[in-house]
Write an enzyme that holds these catalytic residues in place. Structure first.
Site, PDB file in Angstrom:
ATOM      1  N   TYR A 133      64.785 -49.691  54.021  1.00 51.06           N
ATOM      2  CA  TYR A 133      64.533 -48.541  54.881  1.00 51.06           C
ATOM      3  C   TYR A 133      63.070 -48.307  55.242  1.00 51.06           C
ATOM      4  O   TYR A 133      62.781 -47.478  56.107  1.00 51.06           O
ATOM      5  CB  TYR A 133      65.142 -47.297  54.245  1.00 51.06           C
ATOM      6  N   PHE A 420      74.533 -37.976  47.806  1.00 56.61           N
ATOM      7  CA  PHE A 420      75.345 -37.687  48.983  1.00 56.61           C
ATOM      8  C   PHE A 420      75.618 -38.982  49.743  1.00 56.61           C
ATOM      9  O   PHE A 420      75.952 -39.013  50.856  1.00 56.61           O
ATOM     10  CB  PHE A 420      74.658 -36.650  49.893  1.00 56.61           C
TER      11      PHE A 420
END
Length: 420
Positions: A133, A420
């Protein structure tokens, strides 16, 4: 709809917002990208309920899903205590049959364009593979602590008032409201914490499939009370074991929250003292918790630290103006951002503990860095001076680096309370 150009030979794919009738196929593709292990029905159902369809994407090759990505709508605590809108990037996966065809890049491109359009200045994620990322502008902004504490040999000193805290057992599902009230009071106090604005998020901490226990007990809960008020709670499991010398059980902590030092200490002491156990396993905790300084032998706690939160500034000006700074700062930042070029250029950041502004400027730059470094430093857990020592921040005006690094810091380490 977006058509994804192939980086190698092979068919292009179609990128579009997920529809409810596509979720099952979409989720099966995501699970396959993470090894193909089926999830328990209760966990799958919860993630289905939490899906925000207008914020989730699927890449399609004909009638096959070949890429998945989503962005939950969160409010994230930043230094100063403000809850800032943030996109919680999740469920990112690409089918192994469609690697190196631009699928991931196209999803990241579309997603960050959407987040900007939604007016959310931040995107955050946890990374299964940290190397992915950085090229999309995400910087590692917080760390989490793990420990395997030898409770047979490590004692715990506790602060005054600990004995005034009463503990009682409760069924985890029966005291959700009381536990969530404690959690909500703590959210503004630590950067990185997430306001749980949908009731379904309350159930993430209650997930307890038998397949995930590895021989341990069902989830247990103990409440900490003072004067009839719930001031903390812990959720945990116990895994009993027996060796040649007797019991060798393990307490596995899932969650622990306390509103004050005495409540926290009472809960930690309880976990240390559970009968027939001699090890306390702790995962995913803040790196600055008080118990680290209450134990008698830190070496027998077998500490380890790893990356946790990755932060991406989608709107540099809005993001930097949304937090406060622990020391006065007036600095011009030369920001590079190849993936979101609207952020590139010079920004004057002026702020202190009361508030901040961040506006475009043509003044000479004091520091030069990429948006990735800004993301790493944003929550106050990664010093700009450390990033400069790594060659990732350049000081262009003498003294600007120290000034900015001190200002960006946080008295409390940032922490993500749940995944999450």
């Amino acid at each position: 709809m977006v058509t994804v150009a192939s980086e190698t030979t092979g068919p292009a794919s179609e990128l579009r917002v997920l529809r409810p009738d596509e979720w099952e196929q979409w989720y099966d593709t995501l699970l396959r990208a993470f090894g193909g292990v089926p999830e328990p029905d209760e966990e799958r159902a919860l993630w289905h309920e939490l899906t925000e369809y207008d914020r989730f994407l699927g890449a399609w090759d004909g009638d096959a899903v070949v890429g998945t990505a989503g962005a939950f709508s969160f409010r994230l605590t930043v230094p100063g205590g403000t809850a800032v809108p943030a996109a919680g990037v999740t469920a990112v996966g690409v089918a192994a049959t469609h690697r190196r065809r631009g699928v991931l890049t196209s999803m990241m491109r579309r997603q960050l364009d959407d987040v900007r359009q939604w007016g959310e200045p931040l995107a955050v994620l946890t990374a299964s593979e940290p190397g992915i990322y950085g090229r999309f502008g995400y910087g590692a902004a917080s760390y989490q602590l793990a420990a395997d504490i030898d409770t047979a040999r490590v004692s715990l000193s506790v602060p005054d008032g600990t004995d005034d805290v009463r503990l009682r057992y409760a069924e985890p599902g029966d005291v959700v409201r009381e536990c969530e009230a404690v959690y909500a009071r703590l959210v503004p106090e630590r950067p990185g914490m997430l306001a749980r604005h949908r009731p379904a998020w309350e159930r993430v901490g209650l997930l307890d499939p038998e397949s995930g226990r590895d021989g341990a007990s069902p989830l247990q809960c103990v409440l900490a009370e003072r004067g009839g008020e719930v001031v903390g709670f812990a959720r945990y499991r116990v895994k009993l074991g027996w060796g040649p010398s007797g019991h060798d059980g393990t307490v596995i902590l899932k969650e622990l929250y306390g509103l004050d030092p005495a409540a926290q200490a009472a809960l930690w002491r309880f976990l240390y003292d559970i009968d027939l156990t001699s090890t306390l396993v702790v995962r995913g905790r803040p790196v600055d918790e008080a118990w680290l300084y209450q134990v008698s032998d830190i070496r027998r706690c077998l500490l380890s630290k790893r990356d946790q939160y990755y932060v991406r500034l989608v709107d540099v000006g809005a993001a930097l103006a949304a937090r406060t700074y622990q020391a006065p700062v007036d600095v011009v930042l030369e920001v590079s951002d190849g993936f979101c070029p609207w952020n590139a250029g010079r920004w004057r950041l002026s702020g202190d503990a009361k508030g901040a502004s961040c506006e475009r400027t043509t003044d000479p730059a004091d520091l030069a860095l990429s948006v990735r470094e800004l993301g790493a430093a944003y929550l106050g857990g990664v010093p700009l001076t450390a990033l400069a020592a790594a060659g990732r921040v350049r000081e262009l005006r003498g003294g600007a680096l120290t000034e900015a690094s001190v200002a960006f810091g946080s008295a409390v380490a940032p922490w993500l309370p749940h995944g999450f």
